[in-house]
Design an enzyme around this catalytic site. Structure first.
Site, mmCIF file in Angstrom:
data_model
loop_
_atom_site.group_PDB
_atom_site.id
_atom_site.type_symbol
_atom_site.label_atom_id
_atom_site.label_comp_id
_atom_site.label_asym_id
_atom_site.label_seq_id
_atom_site.Cartn_x
_atom_site.Cartn_y
_atom_site.Cartn_z
ATOM 1 N N HIS A 1 0.607 -1.322 -0.060
ATOM 2 C CA HIS A 1 0.044 -0.188 0.039
ATOM 3 C C HIS A 1 0.985 1.122 0.025
ATOM 4 C CE1 HIS A 1 -3.729 -2.396 0.478
ATOM 5 N NE2 HIS A 1 -3.015 -3.187 1.220
ATOM 6 N N ASN B 1 -7.704 12.491 0.075
ATOM 7 C CA ASN B 1 -6.624 12.840 1.079
ATOM 8 C C ASN B 1 -6.868 14.518 0.987
ATOM 9 O OD1 ASN B 1 -5.450 10.423 1.366
ATOM 10 N ND2 ASN B 1 -4.697 10.575 -0.829
ATOM 11 N N ARG C 1 -4.657 16.899 1.625
ATOM 12 C CA ARG C 1 -3.335 17.342 1.853
ATOM 13 C C ARG C 1 -2.739 17.538 0.651
ATOM 14 N NH1 ARG C 1 -0.828 12.625 1.056
ATOM 15 N NH2 ARG C 1 -1.846 10.966 1.941
#
Lengths: 155, 455
Positions: free
Chosen positions: B241, B295, B297
């Site tokens: 991952h 996400n 960010r």
């Protein structure tokens, strides 16, 4: 702005039950010690038993002489470093008295300087008793974690 | 919510290459920088080059880069009026963002509410579905307690399914179930793990896509209602991952299909009032996109989008936080050419064991179309306490083939001693016929590594 919001005027020392309660509060808050001092020079220090803090009572007492300095041991000065960061206070913000000027004697666990960040002040304490050899930073300097504030000649 | 206001001094709450990347962007915008660092990073390049550097704790990240209170106090002590969190560490911590804003400091990132909304995988998915972003067929909410009800749900979605923890992420707290008779046990085990690992036993389930690719859309939103999507990235080459190599645009997917998905992401941003940079992650298989998570960010792989769109995403983040409007419209955004990024880690290229230590030789690549984002210089020490990423080599070309050729030359030029790096792994991957053809799935690298081990 430098005056703390309230300084308790503790003419009388807390009784043992109060001390137990205060220690519990410190422990619950994850704090290792609390120190109060008033303008008359009375000082109260409560430390919660931890591995690196010698268990002490209400009043500061002579620290156990851990490393016994003998006449023939080499005189090596030890650094006193900042355990946090902030602007350096070399004198007590209330009494204006210098904590530990060069040449002064300090006892183990005694406050030798403070770090100020906003309204928060964090004491820097002497790791052992001794004489202050050199103060390495100036009043108001921004001090980083681990920075040397002064050097101590152990007594 | 505090209104965005101009600021002059930015505290960078991160380390390594991204801290230097943010510092550069601040400088270009005429802003001063504050580096807060751990004792281990005292000699790091962004610390030495910062306008103000303040050591805030020992090497341990929990007492330095993850210490939210210390970072906010450090901003006050240094007079910083904005904080950029970078990626990792506290970058997706809603409480941190909220504490910064309550302290009257600008958080260079989304609102705490957006971070919180996207941090919970169930609310995130529900929000996306409501905004028309395609999602994997699934339970559309928390799994019920009743075993029969769970079975009916799974049958409706269709096996194989994947059972996931609502509070999970990064590959933890999930289990693939291939048939109905395994379902009951898988749910109870995952529920127990979720409770232990994330303190939240809530589960959901989704159709398990078997050979998907990882495709993501970069977005950028200002506080004046302008929303941009900046093309797609393919990050299918992963090990455990963790992304290893990324490229933009994704090979072999029709631009019209990507445009459709991009537009739906932009719509979702408008719906939730998103602010700043963000990424929508999808699984893609047989022409179908399925939203996994957002996400909230900046991402490690943002440079490949910068290289193909010509937009400086970090500068844009800062300007958005300053309250400036984006000065470009969606119709003016063109992705040109192809960009590939190799993440260079200080690790053994075969065993993947971390390889910290002093870098005694650091010969870097250069030339047309090559970009190197790194904080390492000759003599730098790679610390054992943090992530092993030491550099990102990014190659841009008019075509994918040109980007690959440039990357091969760049990696051959790059000489690093005496620590080990994964450069040999990247060199081997760039010669892999399946990668060269393009469009491998997210399991490809793991299978490729297994084959390498057995040969």
């Amino acid at each position: 702005m430098n005056t703390p919001l309230s300084v308790p005027a503790f003419e009388n020392l807390p009784n043992s039950e109060d001390v137990v309660q205060i220690s519990q509060w410190l422990k619950d808050a994850g704090l290792s010690s609390l120190e109060l001092s008033n303008a008359q020079g009375t000082r109260l220090r409560i430390s919660v038993g931890g591995c690196d803090i010698p268990a002490s009572g209400v009043m500061p007492h002579a620290a156990a002489p851990l490393p016994i300095p003998t006449e023939d041991s080499p005189s090596t000065n030890i650094p006193v470093t900042a355990a946090y960061f902030g602007n350096l206070l070399l004198s007590n913000p209330i009494t204006k008295e210098a904590f530990a000027p060069e040449g002064s004697s300090v006892r183990a666990e005694e406050t030798v300087a403070m770090l100020q960040i906003g309204e928060l002040t964090v004491p820097i304490t002497a790791p052992q008793s001794g004489t202050v050899v050199q103060v390495m930073a100036k009043e108001g300097d921004l001090i980083g974690y681990g920075q040397t504030i002064l050097t101590l000649c152990p007594s | 919510m505090s209104a965005p206001h101009p600021f002059g001094r930015v505290l960078i709450a991160n380390r390594g290459e991204i801290a230097l990347r943010i510092q550069r962007a601040c400088r270009q915008l005429g802003l001063e920088t504050v580096a807060v660092y751990s004792e281990a990073d005292a000699q790091s390049r962004h610390v030495l080059e910062a306008d103000i550097a303040l050591c805030i704790g020992p090497a341990s990240a929990t007492r330095s880069y993850l210490d939210a209170d210390a970072i906010i106090l450090a901003a006050k002590a240094t007079g910083a009026t904005a904080i950029h969190p970078g990626y990792g560490f506290l970058s997706e911590n809603a409480d941190f963002a909220e504490a910064i804003e309550s302290a009257g400091i600008t958080f260079i990132g989304p609102t705490p509410a957006s971070i919180r909304l996207m941090g919970d995988k169930i609310t995130a998915k529900q929000t996306m579905q409501a905004s028309g972003v395609p999602c994997v067929p699934g339970s559309d909410g928390p799994l019920p307690e009743n075993a029969q009800a769970i079975l009916e749900l799974a049958n409706a979605v269709g096996f194989p399914v994947i059972v996931k923890a609502s509070g999970g992420g990064g590959g933890r707290g999930m289990r693939v179930v291939w048939s109905a008779d395994e379902l009951g046990k898988a749910v109870s085990v995952t529920r127990k793990e979720a409770q232990q690992a994330f303190g939240n036993p809530t589960l959901y389930l989704e159709r398990f896509m078997q050979k998907p690719r990882h495709i993501e859309i970069q977005v950028l939103c200002d506080t004046h209602g302008n929303v941009l999507w900046l093309g797609a990235r393919d990050c299918s080459l992963q090990r455990r991952h963790q992304k290893v190599l990324e490229e933009a645009p994704p090979p072999g997917i029709a631009p019209e299909l990507i445009a459709e998905i991009g537009a739906s992401c932009a719509q979702a941003c408008r719906t939730i009032g998103y602010r700043g940079a963000g990424t929508f992650e999808f699984l893609y298989e047989d022409g179908i996109f399925a939203f996994i998570e957002m996400n909230t960010r900046l991402q490690v792989e943002h440079p490949i989008t910068e290289e193909t769109t010509g937009i400086d995403i970090v500068c844009a983040q800062i300007e958005i936080a300053q309250g400036k409007p984006l000065n470009i419209e969606q119709s003016a955004i063109r992705t040109t050419g192809h960009a590939i990024e190799c993440r260079i880690n200080a690790e053994d290229p075969f065993s993947f064991a971390p390889s910290p230590g002093r870098v005694s030789r650091w010969d870097v690549p250069g030339g047309a179309g090559i970009r190197l984002d790194t904080h390492i210089v000759e003599g730098s020490v790679v610390q054992p306490y943090y992530d092993s990423l030491i550099a990102k080599v990014i190659a841009r070309g008019a075509t994918r083939g040109e980007a690959i050729r440039r990357l091969k030359v760049a990696l051959a030029e790059m000489q690093v001693e005496t620590i080990s790096t994964n450069i040999p792994l990247h060199q081997a991957l760039l010669c892999d016929p399946d990668f060269v053809k393009g469009g491998v799935d997210i399991h490809h690298l793991e299978h490729w590594l297994e084959k390498r081990e057995n040969s």
